[in-house]
Design a protein around this motif. Structure first.
Motif, short mmCIF file in Angstrom:
data_model
loop_
_atom_site.label_atom_id
_atom_site.label_comp_id
_atom_site.label_asym_id
_atom_site.label_seq_id
_atom_site.Cartn_x
_atom_site.Cartn_y
_atom_site.Cartn_z
N SER A 215 0.82 -1.22 0.00
CA SER A 215 0.00 0.00 0.00
C SER A 215 0.85 1.26 0.00
N LEU A 216 2.00 1.22 0.67
CA LEU A 216 2.90 2.38 0.65
C LEU A 216 3.48 2.60 -0.74
N TYR A 217 3.86 1.51 -1.43
CA TYR A 217 4.34 1.63 -2.79
C TYR A 217 3.25 2.18 -3.70
N SER A 218 2.01 1.80 -3.44
CA SER A 218 0.90 2.30 -4.24
C SER A 218 0.67 3.78 -4.01
N SER A 219 0.82 4.22 -2.76
CA SER A 219 0.58 5.64 -2.46
C SER A 219 1.64 6.55 -3.05
N GLU A 220 2.83 5.99 -3.36
CA GLU A 220 3.89 6.82 -3.92
C GLU A 220 3.67 7.18 -5.38
N VAL A 221 2.84 6.42 -6.09
CA VAL A 221 2.66 6.65 -7.53
C VAL A 221 1.44 7.51 -7.81
N THR A 222 0.70 7.90 -6.78
CA THR A 222 -0.51 8.71 -7.00
C THR A 222 -0.25 10.15 -6.64
#
Length: 222
Positions: A215-222
């Protein structure tokens, strides 16, 4: 050493190794959640899911739009497989990189594709941390690129290595039970029980770490 690691081998070879069917054993727990009268176990599980949903929503931000359920599903899948692997004669699929990489790699690739297509400037800005001197910028770009590329590998290896380490320790201590005198049997049983409790905690922690890091990796691309 070959015999020691043989407990992790998918031994059956008819078409598809039947050991991997243990990955779908968690499906037998799903019908209980649809009972009209909730049990204590289902109520506890719902509280866990609600807590995870709130935490993932905080990590992903207000624009998550239901993507928290992806990470809750990953957490549930890994948690059930980790726990079921502690029972005798059940194949621990999460101790193999073929499963952990199959979870981590598609997630990371989808994050990268989405980020570079929709937020290209944001992704480029991530390659150079704020306040970096101009002389160090080329090195920082290389370091950030490498650290970004190894993320799916670190996710997969972390989960598989932790599962293998605990199971190997339990196997080693269990094999010594045939050779030690009866006077030491109580110490061995106590140690095995404590290790099982530790492995249960590790099963929860590793599932949580995998889901939170994703989820942290996902939040970095938004």
């Amino acid at each position: 050493m070959t015999n020691l690691f043989s407990s992790f081998d998918p031994s059956t070879t008819l078409f598809l190794p039947f050991n991997w069917l243990s990955t779908s054993l968690f499906l037998i727990f799903i019908p209980y959640s649809f009972w009209l009268i909730p049990t204590r176990a289902s109520s506890l599980w719902k509280k866990v899911l609600i807590t995870l949903h709130k935490e993932f929503k905080t990590l992903l931000g207000p624009t998550s739009l239901g993507s928290t359920f992806i990470f809750i599903s990953i957490f549930s899948l890994i948690l059930y497989n980790n726990f079921l692997g502690l029972f005798p004669y059940i194949f621990t699929s999460t101790s193999h990189l073929s499963l952990t990489l199959a979870l981590a790699l598609p997630l990371w690739v989808s994050f990268m594709i989405y980020g570079w297509i929709n937020n290209t400037i944001h992704m480029l800005a991530h390659l150079v941390p704020q306040g970096t001197p101009p002389l160090l910028m080329p090195f920082m770009v290389c370091i950030e690129t490498i650290s970004n590329m190894i993320r799916p590998g670190t996710l997969a290896v972390r989960l598989a290595a932790n599962m293998i380490a605990g199971h190997l320790l339990l196997t080693l201590l269990g094999n010594t039970g045939q050779k030690i005198p009866l006077s030491f049997m109580f110490i061995l049983l106590t140690t095995q029980i404590l290790l099982l409790i530790l492995e249960s905690a590790v099963s929860i922690i590793q599932a949580y770490v995998f889901a939170v890091l994703s989820s942290l990796y996902s939040s970095e691309v938004t």
